[in-house]
Design a protein around this motif. Sequence first.
Motif, PDB file in Angstrom:
ATOM      1  N   GLN A   1      17.275 -37.669  34.431  1.00  0.00           N
ATOM      2  CA  GLN A   1      16.680 -38.032  33.147  1.00  0.00           C
ATOM      3  C   GLN A   1      16.330 -36.739  32.417  1.00  0.00           C
ATOM      4  O   GLN A   1      15.618 -35.897  32.966  1.00  0.00           O
ATOM      5  CB  GLN A   1      15.418 -38.865  33.346  1.00  0.00           C
TER       6      GLN A   1
ATOM      7  N   ASN B   1      14.422 -51.531  33.710  1.00  0.00           N
ATOM      8  CA  ASN B   1      13.630 -51.117  34.868  1.00  0.00           C
ATOM      9  C   ASN B   1      12.983 -52.319  35.560  1.00  0.00           C
ATOM     10  O   ASN B   1      12.933 -52.388  36.789  1.00  0.00           O
ATOM     11  CB  ASN B   1      12.551 -50.124  34.432  1.00  0.00           C
TER      12      ASN B   1
ATOM     13  N   HIS C   1      25.947 -37.891  36.067  1.00  0.00           N
ATOM     14  CA  HIS C   1      26.226 -39.330  36.078  1.00  0.00           C
ATOM     15  C   HIS C   1      25.208 -40.085  35.234  1.00  0.00           C
ATOM     16  O   HIS C   1      25.561 -40.935  34.409  1.00  0.00           O
ATOM     17  CB  HIS C   1      26.207 -39.861  37.505  1.00  0.00           C
ATOM     18  N   ASP C   2      23.924 -39.762  35.413  1.00  0.00           N
ATOM     19  CA  ASP C   2      22.891 -40.537  34.734  1.00  0.00           C
ATOM     20  C   ASP C   2      22.776 -40.205  33.254  1.00  0.00           C
ATOM     21  O   ASP C   2      22.457 -41.076  32.450  1.00  0.00           O
ATOM     22  CB  ASP C   2      21.552 -40.334  35.440  1.00  0.00           C
TER      23      ASP C   2
ATOM     24  N   THR D   1      25.638 -42.412  31.851  1.00  0.00           N
ATOM     25  CA  THR D   1      25.468 -43.865  31.950  1.00  0.00           C
ATOM     26  C   THR D   1      24.224 -44.341  31.203  1.00  0.00           C
ATOM     27  O   THR D   1      24.249 -45.406  30.579  1.00  0.00           O
ATOM     28  CB  THR D   1      25.403 -44.308  33.420  1.00  0.00           C
ATOM     29  N   LYS D   2      23.136 -43.574  31.253  1.00  0.00           N
ATOM     30  CA  LYS D   2      21.918 -44.006  30.568  1.00  0.00           C
ATOM     31  C   LYS D   2      22.031 -43.876  29.058  1.00  0.00           C
ATOM     32  O   LYS D   2      21.250 -44.498  28.330  1.00  0.00           O
ATOM     33  CB  LYS D   2      20.714 -43.231  31.104  1.00  0.00           C
TER      34      LYS D   2
ATOM     35  N   ASN E   1      16.096 -46.068  40.567  1.00  0.00           N
ATOM     36  CA  ASN E   1      16.517 -45.138  39.516  1.00  0.00           C
ATOM     37  C   ASN E   1      16.254 -45.769  38.147  1.00  0.00           C
ATOM     38  O   ASN E   1      17.139 -46.389  37.560  1.00  0.00           O
ATOM     39  CB  ASN E   1      17.999 -44.817  39.684  1.00  0.00           C
TER      40      ASN E   1
ATOM     41  N   GLU F   1      19.917 -44.754  45.178  1.00  0.00           N
ATOM     42  CA  GLU F   1      18.953 -45.842  45.313  1.00  0.00           C
ATOM     43  C   GLU F   1      19.032 -46.398  46.729  1.00  0.00           C
ATOM     44  O   GLU F   1      20.115 -46.485  47.320  1.00  0.00           O
ATOM     45  CB  GLU F   1      19.240 -46.936  44.287  1.00  0.00           C
TER      46      GLU F   1
ATOM     47  N   LEU G   1      24.468 -36.214  40.287  1.00  0.00           N
ATOM     48  CA  LEU G   1      23.571 -37.296  39.870  1.00  0.00           C
ATOM     49  C   LEU G   1      23.062 -37.064  38.450  1.00  0.00           C
ATOM     50  O   LEU G   1      23.006 -37.998  37.638  1.00  0.00           O
ATOM     51  CB  LEU G   1      22.398 -37.403  40.841  1.00  0.00           C
TER      52      LEU G   1
ATOM     53  N   GLY H   1      17.135 -40.240  40.469  1.00  0.00           N
ATOM     54  CA  GLY H   1      17.898 -40.372  39.229  1.00  0.00           C
ATOM     55  C   GLY H   1      17.746 -39.185  38.303  1.00  0.00           C
ATOM     56  O   GLY H   1      16.788 -38.415  38.398  1.00  0.00           O
TER      57      GLY H   1
ATOM     58  N   ALA I   1      15.318 -45.863  33.979  1.00  0.00           N
ATOM     59  CA  ALA I   1      15.634 -45.089  32.772  1.00  0.00           C
ATOM     60  C   ALA I   1      14.373 -44.959  31.938  1.00  0.00           C
ATOM     61  O   ALA I   1      13.668 -45.946  31.712  1.00  0.00           O
ATOM     62  CB  ALA I   1      16.736 -45.776  31.969  1.00  0.00           C
TER      63      ALA I   1
END
Length: 551
Positions: free
Chosen positions: A211, A22, A279-280, A283-284, A13, A238, A276, A209, A15
Motif C-alpha cells: 500500500q 475489507n 502486485h498490490d 490490483t488495488k 491484505n 494471506e 507483493l 500487502g 486496501a
Amino acid sequence: MTDRLSIALAQINPAAGNLAANASRLRSARAEAAARGADLVVCPAAAVSGAPLLDLAALPAFLDAVQATVQALAEDTADGGPALLVGAPWRGELGIHNAALLLDGGKIATVRFQAATDLGEIGAPEEDRFDSGPMPGPMNVRGVRIGLLVGGDLATGEVAETLAESGAEMLVAMLAGPFGPGGADERVQAAVARVVECGLPLAAVNLVGGQEERVFDGGSFALAPGGRLVAQAPLFAEHLLLTRWERGEDGGWDSFEAETIAPAEGVEALYGALVLGLHDIVTKSAAPGVVVGLTGGLDSALVAAIAVDALGPERVLAVRAPLPGGPTAELADSLNDAAEIVELLGCRLDNVALAPVLKATDSLLAPAFAGREPAVAADRLHARLRAATLAALAERMGALLLSTVDRTDRLLGLAPEETGCAYAVLADVPKTVVLELARWRNANQPAGSRGPAGLVVPERVLARRMKAEAPAGLPSAEALDDLLSGLLDGGLPPADLVARGHAAGMVATVWRLVVQAEADRRRAPPGPRVSRRTVAQLRRFPIAGGFTDLR
C-alpha cells in the motif's frame, strides 16, 4: 471457566480506505475460521481500514464510515460463531486512536486503544500517528482474560506488564508492521521479550500487502510460555493460522504444536517484498497491467522479471524505444538482449521508433542551443521524451508505467527518465543489490510466482553490468553505494567516510550531487520501501539549498 480456546490468526491484505472490500475479506476469514472450529478470530491492526491512512484517519466522514462498517460486522457475530477482533481507527475522548474492537454476540463488546507512544516500526507504520490511549486492562473472551497489544504496544514492556498485573492470562498482539530486512525476526524477538517478562503466552497477527510505499509482510506467529515458537504463518501471503490453547494444571495456558512455515530471509525476502508491492499497487488501483521500457540493461530486465512474477506475462507489456547515438554494435546488443529477456519471460514486446520525435525536437531547439554545449541538456531531454512517450502508451492502455531506476541513480539525480512513471519498483534498492536480486531470481522461482522457472535475465546482461564503467567522475557501484549509505543512512561525517577509504574530493562531489537532485527526487514516482527504517526514509533537503560543502 473454559480450559480450551482455539484462536485463528487472520493474516489479511486490506486496501487503505476500501471499507466494503475489507469487510468482505474479514467475513470470509471468519467463515473459514468457523469451519475450522475457532472460538476467536484475531485480525491485524487496521484490518478494517487498511494502512497507512495518512490524513484519511482524521477525516470525520471516513471515521463515520469506519464506525458503520464495524457495527455491521458486529451484527454478523449474532450467529453464534466465533468472536471477531478487528483493528480500525476509532474516535475516543482523547482523540483518534489505533483501536482493537472485540465483536461478539451481535455487538461491539469491548474497545481497546494503543497505549504506547514510541511506535518504532515493529507494530505500526510510522506515517500513521494516532493519539495514545490509557493503559489497558484485559478483556474477557469466552471466559479467558486476554491482554491486547495494539500496534506499537508490542515494542514496549510497559503495556504487557500492566496487562499481566491486571490479570491477563495470555497476550494477543494486533500488528501492522512493515517489511524491512530482519524486521520479521525483530517482531518475534520483541514478542519473546514480552513472554519472558510476563510469563504469559502470546499470539501475534500482522498485516500483509502493499500500500503506497509500504509493504506489510505478514509472518504471524504464536509463542508458548518461555518463548517457544509454536506456530508461524508465511511472509507476503494471506493466511489463516489456527492455534489451539489448553489450560494446564497450574492455570497457565500452553499450545499444541501448530502449522509453522519458516519465513523467507535475505535476498529471497527482499524479492518477495518487491513482488507483493508491485502486485498490490496494480490490483488495488484496478489497472489492467504495466508497461516496462526495456533497454537491454540489468535494471529494466529485473523490473520486467518482477512484474511478470507479480502479475503474469499477459499483464506485462515490454517496449523497446532505444535512444539513437552511441556505438552501433552496443545498440544492436541492447536490442537483442531486450528481445531475449522478453522471450525468457513470455510477455509481449512492442517497438517504438523515437528518432523522428527526437530529430524534430532537436531542430526546434537548435536556435536556443546555438553557440553553447548542448550535449548534456539534449541527452536529458531525450530521456524525458522517451519516458513521456512510454507514459502516453501506458495511459492509452490504462496501465501503469514502471520506472526502472534504482536507488543509487535516484539519489544522485541520474534518473531524468522517471518523468510520467507511476511506480518505481527499485526506488529503495541500491545498484549493487540489483545485481544480487537478478542472480537470485535466475537460480530460484519465488513462492507464488506467476512467471517462468529458470533463467529470466540473460547472463550477458549480468556480465555487462559487472564490466560497466562508472559515470564520469564517480567511483564504482560498490563504492558509491557504501558512500551513500554512510552519508545518508549512517549520517557519518566526512572524516569517517575518508577513513573507510573514500577520497575527500569524492565525498564532496557525491554530497553535492545528492543535494542538487532534491527537486528531481520530490517529483519522482513512489516505490516500495524495503530497507531498514533508518535507511528507507530518503533524506529530504531544501530545494535550491546552498549547503553543498560538507567541509
